[in-house]
Design a protein around this motif. Structure first.
Motif, PDB file in Angstrom:
ATOM      1  N   ARG A 289       0.826  -1.213   0.000  1.00 12.62           N
ATOM      2  CA  ARG A 289       0.000   0.000   0.000  1.00 12.62           C
ATOM      3  C   ARG A 289       0.855   1.254   0.000  1.00 12.62           C
ATOM      4  O   ARG A 289       0.510   2.260  -0.634  1.00 12.62           O
ATOM      5  CB  ARG A 289      -0.961  -0.011   1.194  1.00 12.62           C
ATOM      6  CG  ARG A 289      -2.030  -1.082   1.126  1.00 12.62           C
ATOM      7  CD  ARG A 289      -3.199  -0.764   2.045  1.00 12.62           C
ATOM      8  NE  ARG A 289      -2.783  -0.627   3.437  1.00 12.62           N
ATOM      9  CZ  ARG A 289      -2.704  -1.624   4.308  1.00 12.62           C
ATOM     10  NH1 ARG A 289      -2.966  -2.864   3.911  1.00 12.62           N
ATOM     11  NH2 ARG A 289      -2.352  -1.408   5.560  1.00 12.62           N
ATOM     12  N   VAL A 290       1.991   1.211   0.694  1.00  8.54           N
ATOM     13  CA  VAL A 290       2.891   2.376   0.677  1.00  8.54           C
ATOM     14  C   VAL A 290       3.458   2.585  -0.727  1.00  8.54           C
ATOM     15  O   VAL A 290       3.499   3.716  -1.233  1.00  8.54           O
ATOM     16  CB  VAL A 290       4.021   2.201   1.704  1.00  8.54           C
ATOM     17  CG1 VAL A 290       5.111   3.252   1.490  1.00  8.54           C
ATOM     18  CG2 VAL A 290       3.465   2.311   3.123  1.00  8.54           C
ATOM     19  N   LEU A 291       3.891   1.523  -1.379  1.00  8.02           N
ATOM     20  CA  LEU A 291       4.400   1.648  -2.744  1.00  8.02           C
ATOM     21  C   LEU A 291       3.347   2.259  -3.662  1.00  8.02           C
ATOM     22  O   LEU A 291       3.649   3.126  -4.487  1.00  8.02           O
ATOM     23  CB  LEU A 291       4.827   0.277  -3.274  1.00  8.02           C
ATOM     24  CG  LEU A 291       6.107  -0.305  -2.681  1.00  8.02           C
ATOM     25  CD1 LEU A 291       6.219  -1.789  -3.027  1.00  8.02           C
ATOM     26  CD2 LEU A 291       7.335   0.440  -3.202  1.00  8.02           C
TER      27      LEU A 291
ATOM     28  N   MET B 117      15.645   6.620   8.023  1.00  8.81           N
ATOM     29  CA  MET B 117      14.866   5.662   7.231  1.00  8.81           C
ATOM     30  C   MET B 117      13.560   5.334   7.960  1.00  8.81           C
ATOM     31  O   MET B 117      12.486   5.282   7.354  1.00  8.81           O
ATOM     32  CB  MET B 117      15.675   4.399   6.973  1.00  8.81           C
ATOM     33  CG  MET B 117      16.929   4.618   6.144  1.00  8.81           C
ATOM     34  SD  MET B 117      16.608   5.138   4.429  1.00  8.81           S
ATOM     35  CE  MET B 117      16.316   3.536   3.655  1.00  8.81           C
ATOM     36  N   TRP B 118      13.666   5.149   9.264  1.00  8.56           N
ATOM     37  CA  TRP B 118      12.451   4.847  10.029  1.00  8.56           C
ATOM     38  C   TRP B 118      11.532   6.052  10.128  1.00  8.56           C
ATOM     39  O   TRP B 118      10.309   5.918  10.125  1.00  8.56           O
ATOM     40  CB  TRP B 118      12.817   4.310  11.413  1.00  8.56           C
ATOM     41  CG  TRP B 118      13.101   2.845  11.356  1.00  8.56           C
ATOM     42  CD1 TRP B 118      14.316   2.233  11.357  1.00  8.56           C
ATOM     43  CD2 TRP B 118      12.133   1.806  11.223  1.00  8.56           C
ATOM     44  NE1 TRP B 118      14.173   0.873  11.235  1.00  8.56           N
ATOM     45  CE2 TRP B 118      12.842   0.581  11.154  1.00  8.56           C
ATOM     46  CE3 TRP B 118      10.748   1.774  11.160  1.00  8.56           C
ATOM     47  CZ2 TRP B 118      12.201  -0.643  11.028  1.00  8.56           C
ATOM     48  CZ3 TRP B 118      10.105   0.549  11.024  1.00  8.56           C
ATOM     49  CH2 TRP B 118      10.828  -0.638  10.966  1.00  8.56           C
TER      50      TRP B 118
ATOM     51  N   THR C 198       3.619   5.272   6.476  1.00  9.38           N
ATOM     52  CA  THR C 198       2.581   4.439   7.095  1.00  9.38           C
ATOM     53  C   THR C 198       1.428   5.314   7.580  1.00  9.38           C
ATOM     54  O   THR C 198       0.262   4.907   7.507  1.00  9.38           O
ATOM     55  CB  THR C 198       3.143   3.594   8.248  1.00  9.38           C
ATOM     56  OG1 THR C 198       3.721   4.438   9.249  1.00  9.38           O
ATOM     57  CG2 THR C 198       4.198   2.616   7.743  1.00  9.38           C
ATOM     58  N   ARG C 199       1.749   6.524   8.044  1.00 12.20           N
ATOM     59  CA  ARG C 199       0.654   7.437   8.399  1.00 12.20           C
ATOM     60  C   ARG C 199      -0.142   7.822   7.167  1.00 12.20           C
ATOM     61  O   ARG C 199      -1.382   7.968   7.227  1.00 12.20           O
ATOM     62  CB  ARG C 199       1.206   8.691   9.088  1.00 12.20           C
ATOM     63  CG  ARG C 199       1.825   8.447  10.451  1.00 12.20           C
ATOM     64  CD  ARG C 199       2.050   9.756  11.211  1.00 12.20           C
ATOM     65  NE  ARG C 199       2.952  10.680  10.542  1.00 12.20           N
ATOM     66  CZ  ARG C 199       4.279  10.712  10.710  1.00 12.20           C
ATOM     67  NH1 ARG C 199       4.862   9.839  11.519  1.00 12.20           N
ATOM     68  NH2 ARG C 199       5.020  11.607  10.087  1.00 12.20           N
TER      69      ARG C 199
ATOM     70  N   ALA D  43      -1.029   2.803  11.859  1.00 18.29           N
ATOM     71  CA  ALA D  43      -0.356   3.310  13.042  1.00 18.29           C
ATOM     72  C   ALA D  43       0.923   2.525  13.264  1.00 18.29           C
ATOM     73  O   ALA D  43       0.919   1.432  13.828  1.00 18.29           O
ATOM     74  CB  ALA D  43      -1.274   3.197  14.277  1.00 18.29           C
ATOM     75  N   GLU D  44       2.038   3.056  12.790  1.00 17.36           N
ATOM     76  CA  GLU D  44       3.342   2.431  12.981  1.00 17.36           C
ATOM     77  C   GLU D  44       3.862   2.819  14.369  1.00 17.36           C
ATOM     78  O   GLU D  44       3.998   3.995  14.680  1.00 17.36           O
ATOM     79  CB  GLU D  44       4.319   2.898  11.896  1.00 17.36           C
ATOM     80  CG  GLU D  44       5.722   2.418  12.076  1.00 17.36           C
ATOM     81  CD  GLU D  44       5.823   0.903  12.047  1.00 17.36           C
ATOM     82  OE1 GLU D  44       6.284   0.352  13.067  1.00 17.36           O
ATOM     83  OE2 GLU D  44       5.445   0.291  11.036  1.00 17.36           O
ATOM     84  N   THR D  45       4.131   1.823  15.202  1.00 21.11           N
ATOM     85  CA  THR D  45       4.459   2.101  16.593  1.00 21.11           C
ATOM     86  C   THR D  45       5.949   2.217  16.848  1.00 21.11           C
ATOM     87  O   THR D  45       6.360   2.708  17.891  1.00 21.11           O
ATOM     88  CB  THR D  45       3.887   1.009  17.508  1.00 21.11           C
ATOM     89  OG1 THR D  45       4.408  -0.278  17.092  1.00 21.11           O
ATOM     90  CG2 THR D  45       2.372   0.979  17.429  1.00 21.11           C
ATOM     91  N   ARG D  46       6.792   1.736  15.942  1.00 20.67           N
ATOM     92  CA  ARG D  46       8.226   1.763  16.215  1.00 20.67           C
ATOM     93  C   ARG D  46       8.754   3.185  16.274  1.00 20.67           C
ATOM     94  O   ARG D  46       8.385   4.017  15.479  1.00 20.67           O
ATOM     95  CB  ARG D  46       8.984   0.999  15.120  1.00 20.67           C
ATOM     96  CG  ARG D  46      10.498   1.088  15.300  1.00 20.67           C
ATOM     97  CD  ARG D  46      11.208   0.063  14.509  1.00 20.67           C
ATOM     98  NE  ARG D  46      12.648   0.246  14.628  1.00 20.67           N
ATOM     99  CZ  ARG D  46      13.555  -0.667  14.305  1.00 20.67           C
ATOM    100  NH1 ARG D  46      13.166  -1.824  13.858  1.00 20.67           N
ATOM    101  NH2 ARG D  46      14.845  -0.441  14.444  1.00 20.67           N
TER     102      ARG D  46
END
Length: 245
Positions: free
Chosen positions: A26-28, A228-229, A236-237, A242-245
């Motif tokens: 989905r991000v791509l 990168m993160w 992801t937002r 909801a990316e928690t890292r």
């Protein structure tokens, strides 16, 4: 956890891996690398049975946990839908050869295809391009068609070598990473780097770019894991996760 049976092979469907395939896909798509139902991302199966991919016939933006397929090293569907992308050897052969790689990406990004047709080197004219300074940006020339056999997949492995990504002229790109963030952002940065250089070339001769040694230093400064993160969390937002890292 659900269970699936294919012939005599019984496997447990890994929710984490199918969710990862869906999120990366989905991000791509959100970043403009979708191509109707073509292009795919794969995640290494943690139990060593093969790779997880989306089922064929669905776009990257349509990927979901119920459309995840565990593809064995021999190309058989071991769990999930029966169908397998013809170009599964891109992913199985790259991951078989590169134990440092846990996620692989293949898309038909338009700017990458346009840039590859020029047969020119990628110049560090942007932050994006320096990501490829250390190992270069190789070109895969074994075929301009589908990478549909293990032999063609191994040729891609040889072309890629230790690099992060590879141009596939008249076809698209292959990108790799140790996790979703590194693999997907590598594909996104390659497309942006190609698009920026194409824009500059359209305006005239390129006269200014970063030198080789400074490019490697700049890559370490601009693209440490923390950045990168950070970029990954942004994307992801963008897709509502909801990316928690």
């Amino acid at each position: 956890m659900a269970h699936g049976q294919k012939g005599e092979v019984v496997v447990e469907t890994a929710a984490a891996e199918t969710a990862a395939v869906a999120l990366g896909s989905r991000v791509l798509a959100a970043a403009g690398q979708g191509d109707m139902v073509w292009g795919h991302l794969a995640v290494r199966d943690p139990e060593g049975r093969g790779v997880w991919m989306k089922a064929p016939g669905w776009g990257l933006e349509e990927a979901g946990p119920d459309r995840g397929v565990l593809v064995g090293w021999d190309g058989r569907s071991l769990a999930g839908p029966d169908g397998v992308h013809k170009e599964y050897p891109i992913h199985t052969e790259l991951m078989r050869a590169r134990p440092d790689v846990n996620v692989t990406v293949h898309t038909h990004a338009p700017a990458v295809n346009a840039f590859a047709a020029l047969n020119r080197p990628l110049l560090p004219v942007s932050h994006d391009a320096v990501l490829f300074a250390e190992h270069g940006l190789p070109r895969y020339t074994a075929t301009a068609g589908l990478v549909s056999t293990p032999a063609l997949g191994r040729a891609l492995v040889e072309a890629l070598g230790p690099a992060r990504a590879c141009l596939m002229p008249q076809h698209g790109l292959a990108a790799v990473g140790r996790d979703l963030a590194h693999a997907v952002l590598t594909a996104l940065f390659l497309e942006r780097a190609c698009r920026i250089q194409l824009t500059a070339q359209a305006a005239g001769e390129i006269r200014c770019w970063t030198g080789p040694e400074e490019s490697v230093r700049k890559a370490a400064e601009c693209w440490p894991d923390s950045q990168m993160w950070a970029g990954w969390r942004y994307w992801t937002r963008r897709v509502g996760h909801a990316e928690t890292r």
